[in-house]
Design a protein around this motif. Structure first.
Motif, PDB file in Angstrom:
ATOM      1  N   HIS A   8      32.606  51.133  35.661  1.00  0.00           N
ATOM      2  CA  HIS A   8      32.187  50.577  35.959  1.00  0.00           C
ATOM      3  C   HIS A   8      32.269  49.017  35.262  1.00  0.00           C
ATOM      4  N   PHE A   9      33.036  47.787  36.573  1.00  0.00           N
ATOM      5  CA  PHE A   9      33.055  47.164  35.453  1.00  0.00           C
ATOM      6  C   PHE A   9      31.921  45.463  36.405  1.00  0.00           C
ATOM      7  N   GLY A  10      30.361  45.778  35.196  1.00  0.00           N
ATOM      8  CA  GLY A  10      29.663  44.680  35.359  1.00  0.00           C
ATOM      9  C   GLY A  10      29.306  45.743  37.344  1.00  0.00           C
ATOM     10  N   PRO A  11      29.281  44.794  38.189  1.00  0.00           N
ATOM     11  CA  PRO A  11      28.194  45.240  39.795  1.00  0.00           C
ATOM     12  C   PRO A  11      30.023  46.345  40.655  1.00  0.00           C
ATOM     13  N   VAL A  12      31.141  45.644  39.794  1.00  0.00           N
ATOM     14  CA  VAL A  12      32.271  46.723  40.635  1.00  0.00           C
ATOM     15  C   VAL A  12      32.784  47.705  40.112  1.00  0.00           C
ATOM     16  N   ILE A  13      32.685  48.982  40.952  1.00  0.00           N
ATOM     17  CA  ILE A  13      32.721  50.220  40.609  1.00  0.00           C
ATOM     18  C   ILE A  13      34.655  50.172  41.227  1.00  0.00           C
ATOM     19  N   ALA A  14      34.788  50.540  39.803  1.00  0.00           N
ATOM     20  CA  ALA A  14      36.589  50.482  39.772  1.00  0.00           C
ATOM     21  C   ALA A  14      37.090  52.296  40.268  1.00  0.00           C
ATOM     22  N   LEU A  15      36.038  52.884  39.437  1.00  0.00           N
ATOM     23  CA  LEU A  15      36.625  54.384  39.676  1.00  0.00           C
ATOM     24  C   LEU A  15      35.172  54.969  40.073  1.00  0.00           C
ATOM     25  N   GLY A  73      48.414  55.042  45.474  1.00  0.00           N
ATOM     26  CA  GLY A  73      47.836  54.234  45.881  1.00  0.00           C
ATOM     27  C   GLY A  73      47.226  53.508  45.912  1.00  0.00           C
ATOM     28  N   ASP A  74      47.058  52.422  46.859  1.00  0.00           N
ATOM     29  CA  ASP A  74      47.089  51.168  47.027  1.00  0.00           C
ATOM     30  C   ASP A  74      47.140  50.142  46.036  1.00  0.00           C
ATOM     31  N   ASN A  75      47.262  49.123  46.787  1.00  0.00           N
ATOM     32  CA  ASN A  75      47.194  48.249  45.264  1.00  0.00           C
ATOM     33  C   ASN A  75      45.517  47.806  44.968  1.00  0.00           C
ATOM     34  N   GLY A  76      44.908  47.729  43.443  1.00  0.00           N
ATOM     35  CA  GLY A  76      43.382  47.665  43.881  1.00  0.00           C
ATOM     36  C   GLY A  76      42.545  49.031  44.118  1.00  0.00           C
ATOM     37  N   ALA A  77      43.487  50.187  44.406  1.00  0.00           N
ATOM     38  CA  ALA A  77      43.112  51.567  44.361  1.00  0.00           C
ATOM     39  C   ALA A  77      42.412  51.933  42.811  1.00  0.00           C
ATOM     40  N   GLY A  78      42.321  51.386  41.601  1.00  0.00           N
ATOM     41  CA  GLY A  78      41.885  51.914  40.563  1.00  0.00           C
ATOM     42  C   GLY A  78      42.882  52.774  39.403  1.00  0.00           C
ATOM     43  N   LYS A  79      43.919  52.769  39.965  1.00  0.00           N
ATOM     44  CA  LYS A  79      45.328  53.351  39.370  1.00  0.00           C
ATOM     45  C   LYS A  79      45.030  53.148  37.818  1.00  0.00           C
ATOM     46  N   SER A  80      45.783  51.571  37.602  1.00  0.00           N
ATOM     47  CA  SER A  80      45.527  51.229  36.308  1.00  0.00           C
ATOM     48  C   SER A  80      44.273  51.522  35.252  1.00  0.00           C
ATOM     49  N   THR A  81      43.150  51.153  36.146  1.00  0.00           N
ATOM     50  CA  THR A  81      42.243  51.067  35.792  1.00  0.00           C
ATOM     51  C   THR A  81      41.692  52.651  34.505  1.00  0.00           C
ATOM     52  N   PHE A  82      42.100  53.884  35.724  1.00  0.00           N
ATOM     53  CA  PHE A  82      42.246  55.134  35.363  1.00  0.00           C
ATOM     54  C   PHE A  82      42.895  55.508  34.177  1.00  0.00           C
ATOM     55  N   TYR A 121      52.228  50.154  29.725  1.00  0.00           N
ATOM     56  CA  TYR A 121      51.489  49.161  30.724  1.00  0.00           C
ATOM     57  C   TYR A 121      51.789  48.715  31.526  1.00  0.00           C
ATOM     58  N   GLN A 122      51.361  48.316  33.069  1.00  0.00           N
ATOM     59  CA  GLN A 122      51.412  46.932  33.915  1.00  0.00           C
ATOM     60  C   GLN A 122      51.774  46.310  33.799  1.00  0.00           C
ATOM     61  N   ASP A 123      51.102  45.139  32.626  1.00  0.00           N
ATOM     62  CA  ASP A 123      51.234  44.262  32.497  1.00  0.00           C
ATOM     63  C   ASP A 123      52.300  44.516  30.694  1.00  0.00           C
ATOM     64  N   ASP A 167      53.156  53.389  33.936  1.00  0.00           N
ATOM     65  CA  ASP A 167      52.639  52.655  35.075  1.00  0.00           C
ATOM     66  C   ASP A 167      53.100  51.545  35.833  1.00  0.00           C
ATOM     67  N   GLU A 168      53.824  52.176  36.817  1.00  0.00           N
ATOM     68  CA  GLU A 168      54.667  51.335  37.407  1.00  0.00           C
ATOM     69  C   GLU A 168      56.072  50.523  36.869  1.00  0.00           C
ATOM     70  N   PRO A 169      56.565  51.270  35.980  1.00  0.00           N
ATOM     71  CA  PRO A 169      57.809  51.191  35.214  1.00  0.00           C
ATOM     72  C   PRO A 169      58.582  50.732  35.903  1.00  0.00           C
TER      73      PRO A 169
HETATM   74  N1  LIG Z   1      38.327  44.122  33.518  1.00  0.00           N
HETATM   75  C1  LIG Z   1      38.084  44.001  35.201  1.00  0.00           C
HETATM   76  N2  LIG Z   1      37.534  43.995  35.444  1.00  0.00           N
HETATM   77  C2  LIG Z   1      36.556  43.998  36.685  1.00  0.00           C
HETATM   78  N3  LIG Z   1      36.976  44.216  37.620  1.00  0.00           N
HETATM   79  C3  LIG Z   1      38.205  45.076  37.448  1.00  0.00           C
HETATM   80  C4  LIG Z   1      38.544  44.897  35.589  1.00  0.00           C
HETATM   81  N4  LIG Z   1      39.908  46.202  35.244  1.00  0.00           N
HETATM   82  C5  LIG Z   1      39.946  46.456  37.243  1.00  0.00           C
HETATM   83  N5  LIG Z   1      38.457  45.742  37.809  1.00  0.00           N
HETATM   84  C6  LIG Z   1      38.591  45.630  39.383  1.00  0.00           C
HETATM   85  O1  LIG Z   1      38.746  47.264  39.122  1.00  0.00           O
HETATM   86  C7  LIG Z   1      40.006  47.976  40.315  1.00  0.00           C
HETATM   87  C8  LIG Z   1      40.843  48.333  40.711  1.00  0.00           C
HETATM   88  O2  LIG Z   1      42.113  48.034  39.697  1.00  0.00           O
HETATM   89  P1  LIG Z   1      43.747  48.394  39.186  1.00  0.00           P
HETATM   90  O3  LIG Z   1      43.962  47.614  38.269  1.00  0.00           O
HETATM   91  O4  LIG Z   1      42.612  49.875  38.081  1.00  0.00           O
HETATM   92  O5  LIG Z   1      44.041  48.718  40.431  1.00  0.00           O
HETATM   93  P2  LIG Z   1      45.734  49.752  40.866  1.00  0.00           P
HETATM   94  O6  LIG Z   1      45.599  50.373  41.102  1.00  0.00           O
HETATM   95  O7  LIG Z   1      46.153  49.616  39.128  1.00  0.00           O
HETATM   96  O8  LIG Z   1      46.103  48.133  41.593  1.00  0.00           O
HETATM   97  P3  LIG Z   1      47.840  47.778  41.691  1.00  0.00           P
HETATM   98  O9  LIG Z   1      48.465  48.925  42.170  1.00  0.00           O
HETATM   99  O10 LIG Z   1      47.955  46.411  42.157  1.00  0.00           O
HETATM  100  O11 LIG Z   1      48.383  47.375  39.772  1.00  0.00           O
HETATM  101  C9  LIG Z   1      40.057  46.311  41.940  1.00  0.00           C
HETATM  102  O12 LIG Z   1      39.013  45.542  42.371  1.00  0.00           O
HETATM  103  C10 LIG Z   1      40.041  45.395  40.378  1.00  0.00           C
HETATM  104  O13 LIG Z   1      39.172  44.318  40.275  1.00  0.00           O
END
Ligand SMILES: Nc1ncnc2c1ncn2[C@@H]1O[C@H](COP(=O)(O)OP(=O)(O)OP(=O)(O)O)[C@@H](O)[C@H]1O
Ligand SMILES: [Mg+2]
Lengths: 371, 260
Positions: free
Chosen positions: B15-22, B39-48, B87-89, B172-174
């Motif tokens: 969780h990032f504050g109120p955001v449930i990323a995973l 997974g789609d953009n924002g699915a949570g792959k990078s966070t995972f 990393y993606q970036d 991550d998306e190399p």
């Molecule tokens: N540090 C953070 N603080 C708050 N929210 C975050 C943070 N990192 C990621 N998120 C949120 O978590 C969700 C998942 O993000 P993530 O970067 O994991 O997506 P992704 O699957 O890698 O997407 P993409 O394919 O575009 O790279 C997004 O809604 C993002 O806004």
């Protein structure tokens, strides 16, 4: 195309050795240094600026700038500023005076305690910056006021004045004080005097002694700090981390660089440098004043920027910063030798700052591919 | 498969504050396999993968490393354990040289008396040769990363991870910025590295790339696992639909004449 096994890239133009040698972060400072020396050799060549005493004069002033510039340089490369350096200088001097003179403790105790205190304050600056994520500009601005306030408050409270003297007496016979206030190479200068290479006093109690009786420890500290900082920055793993912390803290963290620790250590190092400056100063003057070190933080930052460092961090050179400090010292003392109104010091400095920074920006773009 | 997973992630929440990323993602990676994460953009792959690489601490769930519960306090711990990440970036510092970036965090040192200095000769040589293996011929290892093209930067990041990934390599998306030849190079590198027994986590949006090297495929959607399939159990079309949430994709594809 046989690019994979070719060792030279056909897409790069031959660059001359000269160009390669010139394209370096310090170029602006090197050009500035040459310009400044050329200027004063022409306009103040016979004023005594370049005899033994004159050289010692501007070297000492430059060394002062250098000591704080080294700290500011390392910190700026790590991506942070310390605006409390000037106040720290006043604070450290006052701390030494109060502990040694007012409390009457041995001066070596005063010096060591003051170093510990200042480095701890530096660490506190750093911890606040990395924990809160606030710009170091703001955090250290707060300490600029806090430390200056204490520096004025304590001597008034304890001694009812803002200057505390008697440090020379306290330093008499001490083992640590000469490390900051002493001189080295006395015998060498007597020998030079005897040879007639440098002048000797012709009258008074010191008749027959050379006009320069040694190199102040201040200069040794400056050169030592520059050399050590330069080697650490360019040749060690820790130096790599300093660049990384300032270049892109997030990227550095991803690859395992302990960015917060590096930044805090650089704040501590800056405080250490300020404390060296302060200790040398109080022992030389024999007193501590509440207004010491005023504006020093800006002078340090200007020297560092003339030296080619990037204000936003991640790029810079200690050698450049040292040359920036040299420019500062030579211009400040040189205008005095040349008999020019001292307010012109600022004009001259402003012009050099502008030119050096423009040149530096140009060079940096070539090196780093900034677009 | 009978081999024990190198890393097993169980019900990971972040969780990032109120955001449930995973919201409860389970995943494992075995030696010598390439496990694709889609997974789609924002699915949570990078966070995972960042929780796997020690960048984020999971809000909930367990990480088992070699069967043992594991807490990575920093990316450094994960690196020490043999996990290397692209990393993606990219995590490159543009103002610094390719060599300094390549070795960042694990610089080779040479002892001179009690002092340790960077061993630039080894560092430069290895950097150049690793880059050459990836099909990029650098002008000089001392040139700043800022002077490289986007794909060249990505290649430096991949070469670095391949060099240091002793047990697990996370990508991550190399291939997002790479040319045809470099992409083929990365895919064949994945294949080569996998054969040495290293586990690879490969994130991509390109089903063809995933199909080319993947042994298993896990699809994430809005912070949850949609499912894991082994190679041969799923067609590229089914995978594509799963990634995009099926229906809408079919409609979109129709309007674009089936070219996506
Ligand atoms: N540090 C953070 N603080 C708050 N929210 C975050 C943070 N990192 C990621 N998120 C949120 O978590 C969700 C998942 O993000 P993530 O970067 O994991 O997506 P992704 O699957 O890698 O997407 P993409 O394919 O575009 O790279 C997004 O809604 C993002 O806004
Ligand atoms: Mg992502």
């Amino acid at each position: 195309m046989s690019k994979t096994d070719a060792t030279v890239d056909e897409r790069i133009k031959e660059t001359s050795k000269l160009r390669k040698a010139l394209i370096r972060p310090e170029l602006g400072a090197i050009v500035g240094t040459i310009a400044v020396f050329a200027f004063f050799i022409i306009f103040a060549g016979n004023s005594g600026m370049f005899n033994a005493q004159g050289v010692l004069n501007w070297s000492t002033v430059s060394a002062q700038f250098m000591i704080i510039a080294v700290g500011a340089c390392m910190l700026m490369i790590a991506g942070e500023f310390d605006l409390s350096v000037g106040s720290m200088i006043g604070f450290a001097g006052m701390s030494i005076a109060i502990i040694s003179v007012t409390l009457g403790w041995p001066i070596w105790v005063a010096i060591l305690l003051t170093f510990a205190l200042c480095i701890a304050i530096g660490a506190l600056n750093g911890i606040i910056v990395v924990r809160t994520g606030l710009p170091s500009f703001i955090v250290t601005l707060a300490f600029l006021f806090i430390l200056r306030g204490f520096t004025i408050f304590f001597p008034q409270l304890i001694e009812r004045r803002t200057i505390i003297g008697g440090i020379s007496e306290a330093a008499e016979g001490d083992w640590l004080a000469p490390l900051f206030g002493g001189k080295v190479g006395g015998g060498f200068f007597i020998w030079l005097g005897d040879l007639g290479v440098i002048e000797v006093f012709s009258r008074g109690t010191r008749a027959g002694q050379p006009v320069v009786d040694g190199i102040p420890m201040l200069i040794i500290w400056a050169l030592g700090l520059v050399a050590i900082a330069h080697i650490i920055l360019t040749r060690t793993q820790f130096g790599n981390w300093i660049f990384a912390a300032g270049g892109d803290a997030q990227a550095a963290r991803y690859v395992g660089v302990p960015v917060n620790r590096v930044k805090i250590q650089m704040f501590m190092f800056t405080a250490f440098c300020a404390c060296v400056f302060a200790t040398c100063q109080v022992i030389e003057f024999g007193s501590a004043g509440a207004d010491r070190g005023l504006l020093k933080e800006f002078e340090a930052i200007i020297a560092v920027v003339i030296g080619g460092a990037l204000l936003t961090g991640g790029y810079g050179s200690v050698i450049g910063a040292a040359l920036g400090a040299l420019i500062f010292g030579v211009v400040q003392q040189g205008l005095f030798f040349a008999g020019v109104e001292s307010s012109l010091f600022r004009v001259f400095l402003g012009v050099i700052l502008l030119f050096a920074v423009i040149l530096n920006t140009y060079i940096r773009r070539i090196i780093t591919g900034e677009r | 498969m009978t081999t024990e997973p190198i890393i097993e992630m169980r019900n990971i929440e972040k969780h990032f504050g109120p955001v449930i990323a995973l919201n409860g993602v389970s995943f494992d990676i075995r030696p010598g396999e390439c496990h694709c994460l889609l997974g789609d953009n924002g699915a949570g792959k990078s966070t995972f993968i960042k929780t796997m690489a020690g960048v984020h601490k999971p809000t909930g769930g367990e990480i088992l490393f070699g069967g043992q519960a594991m807490h990575f306090d920093s990316p450094r711990d994960a690196m020490e354990a043999g996990i290397a990440t692209v990393y993606q970036d990219l995590a490159m510092i543009p103002l610094m040289s390719v060599t300094r970036n390549f070795w960042m965090g694990r610089e080779p040192v040479r002892k001179v008396g009690p002092f340790k200095f960077l061993d630039f000769k080894t560092a430069n040589d290895v950097t150049m040769s690793e880059m050459r293996k990836m099909g990029i011929n650098l002008r000089s290892p001392q040139q700043a990363v800022g002077t490289l093209s986007g794909g060249e930067r990505q290649t430096v990041a991949i070469a670095r991870a391949v060099h240091f990934g002793a047990k697990v390599l996370i990508l991550d998306e190399p291939t997002s910025a790479l040319g045809v030849r470099q992409t083929a190079n990365v895919l064949s590198t994945i294949d080569r590295v996998r054969k040495t027994g290293i586990g690879i986590v490969f994130i991509t949006h390109n089903v063809r790339h995933a199909m080319a090297v993947g042994d298993r495929f896990t699809v994430l959607n809005r912070g949850k696992t949609l499912g894991t399939a082994a190679r041969g159990e799923i067609t590229p079309e089914a995978l594509q639909d799963l990634m995009a949430g099926g229906q809408e994709m079919a409609a979109l594809e129709g309007s674009l004449g089936g070219t996506v």
